[in-house]
Design a protein around this motif. Sequence first.
Motif, PDB file in Angstrom:
ATOM      1  N   SER A   1       0.847  -1.194   0.000  1.00  0.00           N
ATOM      2  CA  SER A   1       0.000   0.000   0.000  1.00  0.00           C
ATOM      3  C   SER A   1       0.884   1.246   0.000  1.00  0.00           C
ATOM      4  CB  SER A   1      -0.904   0.006   1.244  1.00  0.00           C
ATOM      5  OG  SER A   1      -1.709  -1.133   1.308  1.00  0.00           O
ATOM      6  N   PRO A   2       1.526   1.554  -1.113  1.00  0.00           N
ATOM      7  CA  PRO A   2       2.483   2.666  -1.145  1.00  0.00           C
ATOM      8  C   PRO A   2       1.852   4.036  -0.894  1.00  0.00           C
ATOM      9  CG  PRO A   2       2.131   1.782  -3.345  1.00  0.00           C
ATOM     10  CD  PRO A   2       1.398   0.884  -2.401  1.00  0.00           C
ATOM     11  N   SER A   3       0.550   4.192  -1.107  1.00  0.00           N
ATOM     12  CA  SER A   3      -0.077   5.506  -0.887  1.00  0.00           C
ATOM     13  C   SER A   3      -0.615   5.672   0.537  1.00  0.00           C
ATOM     14  CB  SER A   3      -1.213   5.716  -1.891  1.00  0.00           C
ATOM     15  OG  SER A   3      -2.231   4.753  -1.673  1.00  0.00           O
ATOM     16  N   ALA A   4      -0.449   4.662   1.364  1.00  0.00           N
ATOM     17  CA  ALA A   4      -0.952   4.737   2.739  1.00  0.00           C
ATOM     18  C   ALA A   4      -0.166   5.763   3.549  1.00  0.00           C
ATOM     19  CB  ALA A   4      -0.852   3.371   3.415  1.00  0.00           C
ATOM     20  N   THR A   5      -0.878   6.452   4.438  1.00  0.00           N
ATOM     21  CA  THR A   5      -0.203   7.386   5.336  1.00  0.00           C
ATOM     22  C   THR A   5       0.225   6.625   6.596  1.00  0.00           C
ATOM     23  OG1 THR A   5      -2.293   8.027   6.367  1.00  0.00           O
ATOM     24  CG2 THR A   5      -1.505   9.404   4.562  1.00  0.00           C
ATOM     25  N   TYR A   6       1.351   7.024   7.102  1.00  0.00           N
ATOM     26  CA  TYR A   6       1.934   6.363   8.265  1.00  0.00           C
ATOM     27  C   TYR A   6       2.084   7.390   9.376  1.00  0.00           C
ATOM     28  CZ  TYR A   6       5.646   4.398  11.173  1.00  0.00           C
ATOM     29  OH  TYR A   6       6.395   3.950  12.221  1.00  0.00           O
ATOM     30  N   THR A   7       1.535   7.062  10.558  1.00  0.00           N
ATOM     31  CA  THR A   7       1.616   7.969  11.690  1.00  0.00           C
ATOM     32  C   THR A   7       2.092   7.214  12.916  1.00  0.00           C
ATOM     33  OG1 THR A   7      -0.334   9.115  10.822  1.00  0.00           O
ATOM     34  CG2 THR A   7       0.316   9.643  13.075  1.00  0.00           C
ATOM     35  N   MET A   8       3.050   7.775  13.593  1.00  0.00           N
ATOM     36  CA  MET A   8       3.533   7.217  14.843  1.00  0.00           C
ATOM     37  C   MET A   8       2.993   8.128  15.954  1.00  0.00           C
ATOM     38  SD  MET A   8       5.295   4.731  15.977  1.00  0.00           S
ATOM     39  CE  MET A   8       6.820   4.134  15.352  1.00  0.00           C
ATOM     40  N   VAL A   9       2.120   7.603  16.788  1.00  0.00           N
ATOM     41  CA  VAL A   9       1.507   8.387  17.858  1.00  0.00           C
ATOM     42  C   VAL A   9       2.513   8.510  18.997  1.00  0.00           C
ATOM     43  CG1 VAL A   9      -0.399   8.496  19.510  1.00  0.00           C
ATOM     44  CG2 VAL A   9      -0.785   7.574  17.226  1.00  0.00           C
ATOM     45  N   SER A  10       2.753   9.745  19.421  1.00  0.00           N
ATOM     46  CA  SER A  10       3.695   9.967  20.522  1.00  0.00           C
ATOM     47  C   SER A  10       2.996   9.692  21.854  1.00  0.00           C
ATOM     48  CB  SER A  10       4.202  11.413  20.500  1.00  0.00           C
ATOM     49  OG  SER A  10       3.167  12.296  20.877  1.00  0.00           O
ATOM     50  N   ARG A  11       3.790   9.505  22.865  1.00  0.00           N
ATOM     51  CA  ARG A  11       3.229   9.277  24.198  1.00  0.00           C
ATOM     52  C   ARG A  11       2.460  10.517  24.670  1.00  0.00           C
ATOM     53  NH1 ARG A  11       4.691   4.456  25.107  1.00  0.00           N
ATOM     54  NH2 ARG A  11       6.755   3.654  24.665  1.00  0.00           N
ATOM     55  N   GLU A  12       2.927  11.689  24.287  1.00  0.00           N
ATOM     56  CA  GLU A  12       2.218  12.913  24.667  1.00  0.00           C
ATOM     57  C   GLU A  12       0.832  12.957  24.019  1.00  0.00           C
ATOM     58  OE1 GLU A  12       5.393  12.971  23.406  1.00  0.00           O
ATOM     59  OE2 GLU A  12       6.457  13.392  25.278  1.00  0.00           O
ATOM     60  N   GLU A  13       0.774  12.555  22.733  1.00  0.00           N
ATOM     61  CA  GLU A  13      -0.521  12.519  22.048  1.00  0.00           C
ATOM     62  C   GLU A  13      -1.441  11.489  22.694  1.00  0.00           C
ATOM     63  OE1 GLU A  13       0.213  13.451  17.393  1.00  0.00           O
ATOM     64  OE2 GLU A  13       1.329  11.744  18.217  1.00  0.00           O
ATOM     65  N   LEU A  14      -0.872  10.345  23.036  1.00  0.00           N
ATOM     66  CA  LEU A  14      -1.661   9.295  23.684  1.00  0.00           C
ATOM     67  C   LEU A  14      -2.169   9.769  25.037  1.00  0.00           C
ATOM     68  CD1 LEU A  14      -2.581   6.441  23.016  1.00  0.00           C
ATOM     69  CD2 LEU A  14      -0.600   5.587  24.268  1.00  0.00           C
ATOM     70  N   ARG A  15      -1.324  10.440  25.800  1.00  0.00           N
ATOM     71  CA  ARG A  15      -1.729  10.991  27.099  1.00  0.00           C
ATOM     72  C   ARG A  15      -2.838  12.016  26.894  1.00  0.00           C
ATOM     73  NH1 ARG A  15      -2.247   9.662  31.974  1.00  0.00           N
ATOM     74  NH2 ARG A  15      -0.143   8.913  32.131  1.00  0.00           N
ATOM     75  N   ALA A  16      -2.705  12.860  25.875  1.00  0.00           N
ATOM     76  CA  ALA A  16      -3.733  13.870  25.595  1.00  0.00           C
ATOM     77  C   ALA A  16      -5.062  13.197  25.230  1.00  0.00           C
ATOM     78  CB  ALA A  16      -3.280  14.802  24.482  1.00  0.00           C
ATOM     79  N   MET A  17      -5.007  12.134  24.430  1.00  0.00           N
ATOM     80  CA  MET A  17      -6.239  11.408  24.072  1.00  0.00           C
ATOM     81  C   MET A  17      -6.877  10.796  25.322  1.00  0.00           C
ATOM     82  SD  MET A  17      -5.509   9.543  20.400  1.00  0.00           S
ATOM     83  CE  MET A  17      -3.959   8.775  20.818  1.00  0.00           C
ATOM     84  N   TYR A  18      -6.045  10.181  26.158  1.00  0.00           N
ATOM     85  CA  TYR A  18      -6.539   9.567  27.396  1.00  0.00           C
ATOM     86  C   TYR A  18      -7.157  10.637  28.305  1.00  0.00           C
ATOM     87  CZ  TYR A  18      -6.408   7.450  32.025  1.00  0.00           C
ATOM     88  OH  TYR A  18      -6.755   7.016  33.279  1.00  0.00           O
ATOM     89  N   ASP A  19      -6.456  11.751  28.498  1.00  0.00           N
ATOM     90  CA  ASP A  19      -6.961  12.812  29.367  1.00  0.00           C
ATOM     91  C   ASP A  19      -8.216  13.466  28.795  1.00  0.00           C
ATOM     92  OD1 ASP A  19      -5.015  12.348  31.241  1.00  0.00           O
ATOM     93  OD2 ASP A  19      -3.723  14.016  30.623  1.00  0.00           O
ATOM     94  N   THR A  20      -8.294  13.555  27.463  1.00  0.00           N
ATOM     95  CA  THR A  20      -9.490  14.116  26.835  1.00  0.00           C
ATOM     96  C   THR A  20     -10.703  13.231  27.126  1.00  0.00           C
ATOM     97  OG1 THR A  20      -8.193  15.170  25.091  1.00  0.00           O
ATOM     98  CG2 THR A  20     -10.526  14.787  24.620  1.00  0.00           C
ATOM     99  N   ARG A  21     -10.539  11.925  26.960  1.00  0.00           N
ATOM    100  CA  ARG A  21     -11.644  11.003  27.272  1.00  0.00           C
ATOM    101  C   ARG A  21     -11.997  11.061  28.759  1.00  0.00           C
ATOM    102  NH1 ARG A  21      -9.048   7.557  23.589  1.00  0.00           N
ATOM    103  NH2 ARG A  21      -8.035   6.410  25.277  1.00  0.00           N
ATOM    104  N   LEU A  22     -10.986  11.158  29.605  1.00  0.00           N
ATOM    105  CA  LEU A  22     -11.223  11.251  31.041  1.00  0.00           C
ATOM    106  C   LEU A  22     -12.007  12.515  31.375  1.00  0.00           C
ATOM    107  CD1 LEU A  22     -10.785  10.155  33.902  1.00  0.00           C
ATOM    108  CD2 LEU A  22      -8.568  11.336  33.926  1.00  0.00           C
ATOM    109  N   ALA A  23     -11.626  13.634  30.786  1.00  0.00           N
ATOM    110  CA  ALA A  23     -12.341  14.893  31.014  1.00  0.00           C
ATOM    111  C   ALA A  23     -13.792  14.781  30.551  1.00  0.00           C
ATOM    112  CB  ALA A  23     -11.637  16.046  30.294  1.00  0.00           C
ATOM    113  N   GLN A  24     -14.011  14.183  29.380  1.00  0.00           N
ATOM    114  CA  GLN A  24     -15.375  14.006  28.882  1.00  0.00           C
ATOM    115  C   GLN A  24     -16.205  13.169  29.856  1.00  0.00           C
ATOM    116  OE1 GLN A  24     -14.341  12.234  25.116  1.00  0.00           O
ATOM    117  NE2 GLN A  24     -14.584  14.158  23.998  1.00  0.00           N
ATOM    118  N   ASN A  25     -15.622  12.081  30.348  1.00  0.00           N
ATOM    119  CA  ASN A  25     -16.348  11.209  31.278  1.00  0.00           C
ATOM    120  C   ASN A  25     -16.629  11.900  32.606  1.00  0.00           C
ATOM    121  OD1 ASN A  25     -16.467   9.090  29.452  1.00  0.00           O
ATOM    122  ND2 ASN A  25     -14.579   8.162  30.200  1.00  0.00           N
ATOM    123  N   LEU A  26     -15.670  12.630  33.126  1.00  0.00           N
ATOM    124  CA  LEU A  26     -15.882  13.338  34.390  1.00  0.00           C
ATOM    125  C   LEU A  26     -16.960  14.406  34.254  1.00  0.00           C
ATOM    126  CD1 LEU A  26     -12.186  13.719  35.629  1.00  0.00           C
ATOM    127  CD2 LEU A  26     -13.961  12.257  36.624  1.00  0.00           C
TER     128      LEU A  26
END
Length: 188
Positions: free
Chosen positions: A45-70
């Motif tokens: 799949s040569p046209s596929a985009t490749y993304t490496m999620v950083s730990r900071e991004e993962l933490r932000a996603m986790y905290d965003t979901r946590l904020a929504q739930n709270l």
Amino acid sequence: MSNQPSPFANLKNLKIHPEKDLLEVRQHETVKMSAEVRGYLLDSSPSATYTMVSREELRAMYDTRLAQNLIKQLRRFLEKEKAGIETKMAKMHEQGKAPVDIDMSWKDLSTQIEKGKEKASVIISMLKDINQVLTSLPASNRATFQPSFSTLRAETDIVMKKITDCIKMECDENQRRLSLCFHEFATT
């Protein structure tokens, strides 16, 4: 693995998340993937985009979901309290017409004050938790929550005032009943 073709012929996007639990990893530790593995996954799949999620991004996603739930939890708690206060006000109105044991009504008032303190403590604790999570979010994520959080704080203020007003009304009603009782003693 390098001798076999990639089974992902129509891959559009490949996003790699860190493997380790967020709590076990230092914040700025990077995720690494070998060039061979990356090549194997994207080869067909040569046209596929490749993304490496950083730990900071993962933490932000986790905290965003946590904020929504709270926020959802606090909103549900406030709605429940509003409904409970309305029911209590209606009962107080009905009870005001019936004769009541003065000693018992003061004990009930004491219980209501304790319940009010507990509810206030829960609400304040939830607001603190939400605020703490929001301050840990990146500014862009925090900005999306700010209007919702401001509205929630205003709702919280209204509910807290209603809880306080309900207790005040009960105090006033008890004082009225006590005055009637004293008046009866004075006239007999």
